[in-house]
Design a protein around this motif. Structure first.
Motif, PDB file in Angstrom:
ATOM      1  N   ASP A 168      61.296  18.694  51.319  1.00  0.00           N
ATOM      2  CA  ASP A 168      62.588  19.308  51.046  1.00  0.00           C
ATOM      3  C   ASP A 168      63.084  20.197  52.187  1.00  0.00           C
ATOM      4  N   LEU A 169      63.120  19.611  53.380  1.00  0.00           N
ATOM      5  CA  LEU A 169      63.661  20.262  54.563  1.00  0.00           C
ATOM      6  C   LEU A 169      64.622  19.290  55.234  1.00  0.00           C
ATOM      7  N   SER A 170      65.442  19.806  56.139  1.00  0.00           N
ATOM      8  CA  SER A 170      66.255  18.906  56.953  1.00  0.00           C
ATOM      9  C   SER A 170      65.322  18.235  57.961  1.00  0.00           C
ATOM     10  N   PRO A 171      65.691  17.075  58.475  1.00  0.00           N
ATOM     11  CA  PRO A 171      64.855  16.442  59.500  1.00  0.00           C
ATOM     12  C   PRO A 171      64.607  17.351  60.705  1.00  0.00           C
ATOM     13  N   ALA A 172      65.622  18.114  61.123  1.00  0.00           N
ATOM     14  CA  ALA A 172      65.448  19.024  62.268  1.00  0.00           C
ATOM     15  C   ALA A 172      64.418  20.107  61.958  1.00  0.00           C
ATOM     16  N   GLN A 173      64.475  20.662  60.756  1.00  0.00           N
ATOM     17  CA  GLN A 173      63.506  21.691  60.369  1.00  0.00           C
ATOM     18  C   GLN A 173      62.095  21.112  60.285  1.00  0.00           C
ATOM     19  N   ALA A 174      61.977  19.928  59.708  1.00  0.00           N
ATOM     20  CA  ALA A 174      60.667  19.284  59.579  1.00  0.00           C
ATOM     21  C   ALA A 174      60.078  18.991  60.953  1.00  0.00           C
ATOM     22  N   LYS A 175      60.903  18.513  61.860  1.00  0.00           N
ATOM     23  CA  LYS A 175      60.450  18.195  63.219  1.00  0.00           C
ATOM     24  C   LYS A 175      59.979  19.457  63.937  1.00  0.00           C
ATOM     25  N   LYS A 176      60.736  20.525  63.797  1.00  0.00           N
ATOM     26  CA  LYS A 176      60.369  21.793  64.432  1.00  0.00           C
ATOM     27  C   LYS A 176      59.035  22.306  63.897  1.00  0.00           C
ATOM     28  N   ARG A 177      58.861  22.266  62.584  1.00  0.00           N
ATOM     29  CA  ARG A 177      57.601  22.720  61.973  1.00  0.00           C
ATOM     30  C   ARG A 177      56.442  21.816  62.388  1.00  0.00           C
ATOM     31  N   LEU A 178      56.700  20.512  62.445  1.00  0.00           N
ATOM     32  CA  LEU A 178      55.666  19.563  62.854  1.00  0.00           C
ATOM     33  C   LEU A 178      55.176  19.873  64.259  1.00  0.00           C
ATOM     34  N   TYR A 179      56.081  20.025  65.200  1.00  0.00           N
ATOM     35  CA  TYR A 179      55.672  20.237  66.583  1.00  0.00           C
ATOM     36  C   TYR A 179      54.950  21.566  66.767  1.00  0.00           C
ATOM     37  N   SER A 191      42.950  21.631  57.565  1.00  0.00           N
ATOM     38  CA  SER A 191      42.676  22.645  56.541  1.00  0.00           C
ATOM     39  C   SER A 191      42.121  23.927  57.134  1.00  0.00           C
ATOM     40  N   GLU A 192      41.304  23.790  58.149  1.00  0.00           N
ATOM     41  CA  GLU A 192      40.650  24.944  58.760  1.00  0.00           C
ATOM     42  C   GLU A 192      41.590  25.762  59.649  1.00  0.00           C
ATOM     43  N   HIS A 193      42.493  25.115  60.355  1.00  0.00           N
ATOM     44  CA  HIS A 193      43.268  25.796  61.389  1.00  0.00           C
ATOM     45  C   HIS A 193      44.740  26.054  61.056  1.00  0.00           C
ATOM     46  N   ILE A 194      45.278  25.364  60.066  1.00  0.00           N
ATOM     47  CA  ILE A 194      46.696  25.525  59.725  1.00  0.00           C
ATOM     48  C   ILE A 194      46.788  26.257  58.386  1.00  0.00           C
ATOM     49  N   PHE A 195      47.384  27.432  58.399  1.00  0.00           N
ATOM     50  CA  PHE A 195      47.370  28.296  57.223  1.00  0.00           C
ATOM     51  C   PHE A 195      48.501  28.021  56.244  1.00  0.00           C
ATOM     52  N   SER A 196      49.621  27.542  56.712  1.00  0.00           N
ATOM     53  CA  SER A 196      50.763  27.264  55.835  1.00  0.00           C
ATOM     54  C   SER A 196      50.544  25.938  55.107  1.00  0.00           C
ATOM     55  N   GLU A 197      50.603  25.982  53.784  1.00  0.00           N
ATOM     56  CA  GLU A 197      50.440  24.761  52.993  1.00  0.00           C
ATOM     57  C   GLU A 197      51.501  23.726  53.354  1.00  0.00           C
ATOM     58  N   ARG A 198      52.726  24.166  53.571  1.00  0.00           N
ATOM     59  CA  ARG A 198      53.797  23.238  53.933  1.00  0.00           C
ATOM     60  C   ARG A 198      53.508  22.580  55.281  1.00  0.00           C
ATOM     61  N   ASP A 199      53.044  23.361  56.256  1.00  0.00           N
ATOM     62  CA  ASP A 199      52.722  22.792  57.570  1.00  0.00           C
ATOM     63  C   ASP A 199      51.548  21.818  57.475  1.00  0.00           C
ATOM     64  N   ARG A 200      50.570  22.134  56.633  1.00  0.00           N
ATOM     65  CA  ARG A 200      49.448  21.193  56.436  1.00  0.00           C
ATOM     66  C   ARG A 200      49.959  19.878  55.868  1.00  0.00           C
ATOM     67  N   GLU A 201      50.854  19.979  54.888  1.00  0.00           N
ATOM     68  CA  GLU A 201      51.402  18.766  54.285  1.00  0.00           C
ATOM     69  C   GLU A 201      52.213  17.968  55.308  1.00  0.00           C
TER      70      GLU A 201
END
Length: 84
Positions: free
Chosen positions: A50-61, A20-30
């Motif tokens: 509601d993303l493709s697995p590739a997009q979710a993986k990229k955002r996660l990393y 919550s403190e360091h990640i500003f994007s709500e989607r990235d926090r989720e």
């Protein structure tokens, strides 16, 4: 680089706070919560946000890298006793 064993000592509530403190994007926090704290697969995370697995993986990393760098800096500032 961070000491993974030290990071593993953090509780779920501590990780919730760090996210919550360091990640500003709500989607990235989720995405981080679903994957790192709840242990969901990338495919399930992607479906939930509601993303493709590739997009979710990229955002996660990207979010994970940012989170760990922020936690590392914070631990160094506080002279975390287990920090090497």
């Amino acid at each position: 680089m961070f000491d993974i064993e030290t990071l593993r000592k953090k509780s779920r509530s501590e990780w919730e706070h760090e996210i919550s403190e360091h990640i500003f994007s709500e989607r990235d926090r989720e995405i981080l919560r679903l994957r790192l704290l709840d242990g969901k697969t990338i495919e399930k995370v992607a479906e939930i946000v509601d993303l493709s697995p590739a997009q979710a993986k990229k955002r996660l990393y990207r979010a994970q890298e940012e989170l760990f760098l922020c936690v590392e800096r914070s631990m160094k500032k506080k002279n975390y006793r287990d920090w090497e």
